[in-house]
Design a protein around this motif. Structure first.
Motif, PDB file in Angstrom:
ATOM      1  N   PRO A  14       0.817  -1.216   0.000  1.00 45.02           N
ATOM      2  CA  PRO A  14       0.000   0.000   0.000  1.00 45.02           C
ATOM      3  C   PRO A  14       0.854   1.270   0.000  1.00 45.02           C
ATOM      4  O   PRO A  14       2.088   1.195   0.084  1.00 45.02           O
ATOM      5  CB  PRO A  14      -0.810  -0.133   1.306  1.00 45.02           C
ATOM      6  N   ALA A  15       0.182   2.413  -0.098  1.00 40.95           N
ATOM      7  CA  ALA A  15       0.862   3.708  -0.125  1.00 40.95           C
ATOM      8  C   ALA A  15       1.664   3.910   1.160  1.00 40.95           C
ATOM      9  O   ALA A  15       1.196   3.566   2.258  1.00 40.95           O
ATOM     10  CB  ALA A  15      -0.168   4.822  -0.271  1.00 40.95           C
ATOM     11  N   ALA A  16       2.866   4.432   1.006  1.00 41.90           N
ATOM     12  CA  ALA A  16       3.727   4.795   2.138  1.00 41.90           C
ATOM     13  C   ALA A  16       4.100   3.608   3.033  1.00 41.90           C
ATOM     14  O   ALA A  16       4.409   3.771   4.202  1.00 41.90           O
ATOM     15  CB  ALA A  16       3.086   5.909   2.983  1.00 41.90           C
ATOM     16  N   SER A  17       4.085   2.412   2.452  1.00 37.65           N
ATOM     17  CA  SER A  17       4.469   1.222   3.234  1.00 37.65           C
ATOM     18  C   SER A  17       5.980   1.100   3.348  1.00 37.65           C
ATOM     19  O   SER A  17       6.483   0.284   4.114  1.00 37.65           O
ATOM     20  CB  SER A  17       3.906  -0.043   2.580  1.00 37.65           C
ATOM     21  N   GLU A 153      -0.854   4.052  11.065  1.00 35.50           N
ATOM     22  CA  GLU A 153      -0.263   5.230  11.754  1.00 35.50           C
ATOM     23  C   GLU A 153       1.130   5.510  11.206  1.00 35.50           C
ATOM     24  O   GLU A 153       1.489   6.660  10.920  1.00 35.50           O
ATOM     25  CB  GLU A 153      -0.141   4.994  13.267  1.00 35.50           C
ATOM     26  N   VAL A 154       1.915   4.445  11.075  1.00 36.85           N
ATOM     27  CA  VAL A 154       3.296   4.614  10.579  1.00 36.85           C
ATOM     28  C   VAL A 154       3.258   5.171   9.163  1.00 36.85           C
ATOM     29  O   VAL A 154       4.012   6.078   8.798  1.00 36.85           O
ATOM     30  CB  VAL A 154       4.066   3.267  10.634  1.00 36.85           C
ATOM     31  N   ARG A 155       2.337   4.680   8.346  1.00 37.07           N
ATOM     32  CA  ARG A 155       2.297   5.132   6.951  1.00 37.07           C
ATOM     33  C   ARG A 155       1.873   6.596   6.861  1.00 37.07           C
ATOM     34  O   ARG A 155       2.448   7.374   6.094  1.00 37.07           O
ATOM     35  CB  ARG A 155       1.366   4.223   6.142  1.00 37.07           C
ATOM     36  N   ALA A 156       0.873   6.970   7.668  1.00 34.91           N
ATOM     37  CA  ALA A 156       0.432   8.374   7.643  1.00 34.91           C
ATOM     38  C   ALA A 156       1.572   9.281   8.111  1.00 34.91           C
ATOM     39  O   ALA A 156       1.825  10.346   7.531  1.00 34.91           O
ATOM     40  CB  ALA A 156      -0.797   8.534   8.531  1.00 34.91           C
ATOM     41  N   VAL A 168      -3.789   8.556   2.448  1.00 35.18           N
ATOM     42  CA  VAL A 168      -3.277   7.200   2.248  1.00 35.18           C
ATOM     43  C   VAL A 168      -4.394   6.148   2.353  1.00 35.18           C
ATOM     44  O   VAL A 168      -4.516   5.282   1.480  1.00 35.18           O
ATOM     45  CB  VAL A 168      -2.151   6.948   3.276  1.00 35.18           C
ATOM     46  N   ALA A 169      -5.218   6.262   3.402  1.00 35.05           N
ATOM     47  CA  ALA A 169      -6.243   5.239   3.626  1.00 35.05           C
ATOM     48  C   ALA A 169      -7.261   5.233   2.483  1.00 35.05           C
ATOM     49  O   ALA A 169      -7.679   4.166   1.998  1.00 35.05           O
ATOM     50  CB  ALA A 169      -6.934   5.474   4.955  1.00 35.05           C
ATOM     51  N   LYS A 170      -7.620   6.438   2.016  1.00 35.97           N
ATOM     52  CA  LYS A 170      -8.603   6.541   0.939  1.00 35.97           C
ATOM     53  C   LYS A 170      -8.038   5.944  -0.361  1.00 35.97           C
ATOM     54  O   LYS A 170      -8.713   5.208  -1.081  1.00 35.97           O
ATOM     55  CB  LYS A 170      -8.928   8.028   0.733  1.00 35.97           C
ATOM     56  N   ARG A 171      -6.779   6.263  -0.638  1.00 33.75           N
ATOM     57  CA  ARG A 171      -6.147   5.755  -1.860  1.00 33.75           C
ATOM     58  C   ARG A 171      -6.009   4.230  -1.793  1.00 33.75           C
ATOM     59  O   ARG A 171      -6.268   3.532  -2.767  1.00 33.75           O
ATOM     60  CB  ARG A 171      -4.778   6.432  -2.013  1.00 33.75           C
ATOM     61  N   ASP A 172      -5.627   3.720  -0.623  1.00 35.63           N
ATOM     62  CA  ASP A 172      -5.497   2.259  -0.484  1.00 35.63           C
ATOM     63  C   ASP A 172      -6.837   1.564  -0.701  1.00 35.63           C
ATOM     64  O   ASP A 172      -6.895   0.501  -1.322  1.00 35.63           O
ATOM     65  CB  ASP A 172      -4.985   1.883   0.905  1.00 35.63           C
ATOM     66  N   SER A 195       6.970  -1.605   9.804  1.00 32.83           N
ATOM     67  CA  SER A 195       6.615  -0.620  10.849  1.00 32.83           C
ATOM     68  C   SER A 195       7.750  -0.408  11.844  1.00 32.83           C
ATOM     69  O   SER A 195       8.011   0.710  12.270  1.00 32.83           O
ATOM     70  CB  SER A 195       5.385  -1.073  11.632  1.00 32.83           C
ATOM     71  N   HIS A 196       8.401  -1.499  12.246  1.00 28.77           N
ATOM     72  CA  HIS A 196       9.416  -1.390  13.288  1.00 28.77           C
ATOM     73  C   HIS A 196      10.820  -1.662  12.771  1.00 28.77           C
ATOM     74  O   HIS A 196      11.735  -1.928  13.543  1.00 28.77           O
ATOM     75  CB  HIS A 196       9.055  -2.323  14.453  1.00 28.77           C
ATOM     76  N   HIS A 197      10.980  -1.561  11.467  1.00 20.44           N
ATOM     77  CA  HIS A 197      12.305  -1.761  10.873  1.00 20.44           C
ATOM     78  C   HIS A 197      12.948  -0.415  10.574  1.00 20.44           C
ATOM     79  O   HIS A 197      12.270   0.529  10.154  1.00 20.44           O
ATOM     80  CB  HIS A 197      12.186  -2.506   9.533  1.00 20.44           C
ATOM     81  N   SER A 198      14.266  -0.328  10.736  1.00 20.42           N
ATOM     82  CA  SER A 198      14.993   0.796  10.148  1.00 20.42           C
ATOM     83  C   SER A 198      15.107   0.473   8.661  1.00 20.42           C
ATOM     84  O   SER A 198      14.802  -0.653   8.236  1.00 20.42           O
ATOM     85  CB  SER A 198      16.397   0.899  10.750  1.00 20.42           C
TER      86      SER A 198
END
Ligand code: DC
Length: 219
Positions: A14-17, A153-156, A168-172, A195-198
């Motif tokens: 998804p967007a911003a993943s 949350e992380v993606r936003a 993001v949520a709407k586009r997904d 989410s929790h990866h560098s």
């Protein structure tokens, strides 16, 4: 010595993943060309909006598609996309494009044209391609598939950090619910939650997945 056959690594999500960053870093580490398929859908959207075409007017978008010259190439190790010789550059990331690109990319004729261009890369190079349907539609037979995800949350937060305005949520929702080539976890894809990866640990995790999928050791 026989050369390694050309191959595609499919990175969907998804967007911003985090898929663009991951695809770029993977391509750098593996010495492959990184192809941003979303930029192609954004470029068609950019052209449509410049010509005051309503993205929901499918006939007008198809007519546009038949009139324009879309050229996908690469500069260094990254894909490029021009329309009638013009590279839209940073304009591809505007709020207006973000809010109209899902409508344009839901049109089957747009997808047919861009999927053919995407497949064309493999005629001359091995690639890491990121998008929504790369593992499911563009290269369904590749064994190398990762579905990148991250919490909403992380993606936003990532979009805000990028300085972008993007629902993001709407586009997904639009990208996942469309009839043609919706965003989904492709058969054979392994899910990687960033989410929790560098960035670097995400790339390491992706390389481990690809090795398990049989990725050849590259020179
Ligand atoms: O990856 P991106 O956010 O730049 O993609 C922009 C839009 O393009 C996305 O919302 C849906 C569409 N897209 C698509 O339908 N299929 C792809 N393979 C890549 C992008």
């Amino acid at each position: 010595m026989t050369a390694t056959p050309r191959f595609a690594i499919a990175i969907d999500g998804p967007a911003a993943s985090g898929k663009s960053t991951l695809a770029r870093k993977l391509a750098e580490r593996l010495g492959l060309v990184m192809v941003n398929s979303g930029a192609m859908y954004r470029a068609v959207t950019w052209k449509a909006l410049r010509e005051n075409i309503d993205p929901s007017d499918t006939a007008a978008v198809i007519d546009l598609l038949n009139r324009i010259d879309i050229h996908c190439g690469e500069e260094g190790m990254t894909s490029t996309c021009t329309i009638d010789g013009v590279d839209p550059g940073d304009e591809l990331r505007s709020e207006t494009i973000n809010s109209n690109v899902s409508a344009i990319s839901a049109i089957p004729e747009v997808r047919d044209k861009l999927v053919a261009l995407q497949r064309g890369y493999l005629d001359h190079t091995s690639i890491v391609m990121e998008g929504r349907d790369i593992g499911s539609v563009v290269f369904p037979d590749t064994p190398y598939k990762i579905y990148v995800d991250a919490s909403e949350e992380v993606r936003a937060a990532r979009r805000i950090a990028d300085g972008e305005v993007d629902s993001v949520a709407k586009r997904d929702a639009a990208d996942s619910e469309r009839a043609t080539a919706p965003l989904k976890i492709a058969d054979g894809a392994v899910v990687l939650d960033t989410s929790h990866h560098s960035i670097e640990s995400g790339v390491d995790a992706a390389i481990e997945i690809l090795k398990q999928q049989g990725l050849p050791t590259l020179p």
